[in-house]
Structure formats: C-alpha cells, structure tokens
Design a protein around this motif. Structure first.
Motif, short mmCIF file in Angstrom:
data_model
loop_
_atom_site.label_atom_id
_atom_site.label_comp_id
_atom_site.label_asym_id
_atom_site.label_seq_id
_atom_site.Cartn_x
_atom_site.Cartn_y
_atom_site.Cartn_z
N GLU A 30 -5.72 1.00 9.03
CA GLU A 30 -4.32 1.17 7.63
C GLU A 30 -3.91 -0.26 8.08
O GLU A 30 -3.53 -0.44 6.52
CB GLU A 30 -3.38 2.01 8.49
CG GLU A 30 -3.89 3.45 8.18
CD GLU A 30 -3.09 4.68 8.15
OE1 GLU A 30 -1.99 4.65 7.71
OE2 GLU A 30 -3.32 5.61 9.07
N VAL A 31 -3.94 -1.13 8.43
CA VAL A 31 -2.85 -1.45 8.26
C VAL A 31 -3.96 -3.19 8.13
O VAL A 31 -3.03 -3.71 7.22
CB VAL A 31 -2.21 -2.70 10.64
CG1 VAL A 31 -1.09 -3.91 10.22
CG2 VAL A 31 -1.05 -1.38 10.63
N GLU A 32 -4.58 -3.16 8.45
CA GLU A 32 -5.70 -4.18 8.52
C GLU A 32 -5.86 -4.40 6.33
O GLU A 32 -5.86 -5.42 5.93
CB GLU A 32 -7.08 -4.45 8.53
CG GLU A 32 -7.01 -5.08 10.14
CD GLU A 32 -8.08 -4.43 10.43
OE1 GLU A 32 -8.92 -5.96 11.32
OE2 GLU A 32 -8.79 -3.53 10.24
N VAL A 39 -3.53 -4.09 -1.93
CA VAL A 39 -3.68 -2.18 -1.36
C VAL A 39 -2.54 -1.98 -0.98
O VAL A 39 -1.91 -2.64 -0.50
CB VAL A 39 -4.76 -2.49 -0.12
CG1 VAL A 39 -5.01 -1.10 0.12
CG2 VAL A 39 -6.11 -2.54 -0.95
N GLY A 40 -2.19 -1.32 -1.44
CA GLY A 40 -1.01 -0.34 -0.73
C GLY A 40 -1.54 1.31 -0.50
O GLY A 40 -2.11 1.27 -0.16
N PRO A 41 -0.07 1.71 -0.20
CA PRO A 41 -0.64 3.07 1.26
C PRO A 41 -1.74 4.02 0.19
O PRO A 41 -2.20 4.76 1.05
CB PRO A 41 0.78 3.43 1.18
CG PRO A 41 1.63 2.19 0.49
CD PRO A 41 0.84 1.49 -0.07
N MET A 48 -9.41 5.97 3.75
CA MET A 48 -9.10 5.82 4.62
C MET A 48 -9.49 7.76 5.12
O MET A 48 -10.43 8.51 5.52
CB MET A 48 -7.49 5.97 5.89
CG MET A 48 -7.37 5.14 6.01
SD MET A 48 -7.85 3.99 6.97
CE MET A 48 -7.27 4.35 8.92
N ASP A 49 -9.03 8.51 4.10
CA ASP A 49 -9.32 10.13 3.92
C ASP A 49 -10.63 10.29 3.61
O ASP A 49 -11.92 10.93 3.70
CB ASP A 49 -8.71 10.68 2.67
CG ASP A 49 -6.82 11.24 3.43
OD1 ASP A 49 -6.53 10.36 4.23
OD2 ASP A 49 -6.11 11.37 1.99
#
Length: 103
Positions: A30-32, A39-41, A48-49
């Motif tokens: 997530e950090v990368e 790219v945001g949250p 990731m999902d």
C-alpha cells in the motif's frame, strides 16, 4: 578529500539506481502504491482488492478489473516503473486519442 568526493558520487549513483527500480503491481505494498504520482487511497484500495481475487495477468487485465485504472493512468504508472509480470504498459492503437485536426 578525494575519497569524500568519490564516496558522495558513489552514494548519489546508488540512490539513483534505487529510484529506478521497478514495482510489480502484483506485489506492491500500500505504501509503495500510495507513493506513486497520481495514485491515492481509493485507487490503491481498488488495486489491492482486485489483486486479492487473482493476480493481474497483464496490463489489459488490470485496466479491465480496476476502476480508475485506464490507459492514461496505466501509461503514467508504467513511466514511473510499475510493471505487471515484468512488462511495461504499451498503449494499443484503439486506446490512443486521435490527434486533433487543424483546419
């Protein structure tokens, strides 16, 4: 003094090499992902999902499955060193916008 200068130049070269590293979209943390420009949250969570369901086979698979990851974003990420299965994004002719016509 010469040793200090050589050490500084060597350190800068090593730092440059570490920035040039590729990030595999199937393995990125997530950090990368959040550290990438554009790219945001929300996009990070979407990547990731989808990745939990199955690894991305290629860029086409990723752009089809991840909302918000279109050809322009994929191209931008690829320019930043993001890879899928070791491959950079290559735009298809259909993905590219036609050049404006001048009258």
């Amino acid at each position: 003094m010469l040793k200090k200068i050589a050490g500084f130049v060597w350190a800068l070269g090593f730092l440059g090499l570490s920035w040039a590293q590729h990030i595999d979209l199937n393995k990125a943390t997530e950090v990368e992902l959040d550290a990438l420009k554009g790219v945001g949250p929300v996009l990070t969570k979407a990547v990731m999902d989808e990745r939990k369901k199955a690894p991305f086979k290629n860029w086409e698979d990723a752009t089809n499955r991840v909302k918000g990851l279109g050809p322009q974003k994929a191209s931008s990420l690829s320019e930043q060193g993001v890879r899928i299965q070791g491959s950079a994004y290559t735009a298809k002719v259909a993905d590219q916008k036609p050049a404006p016509v001048k009258n």
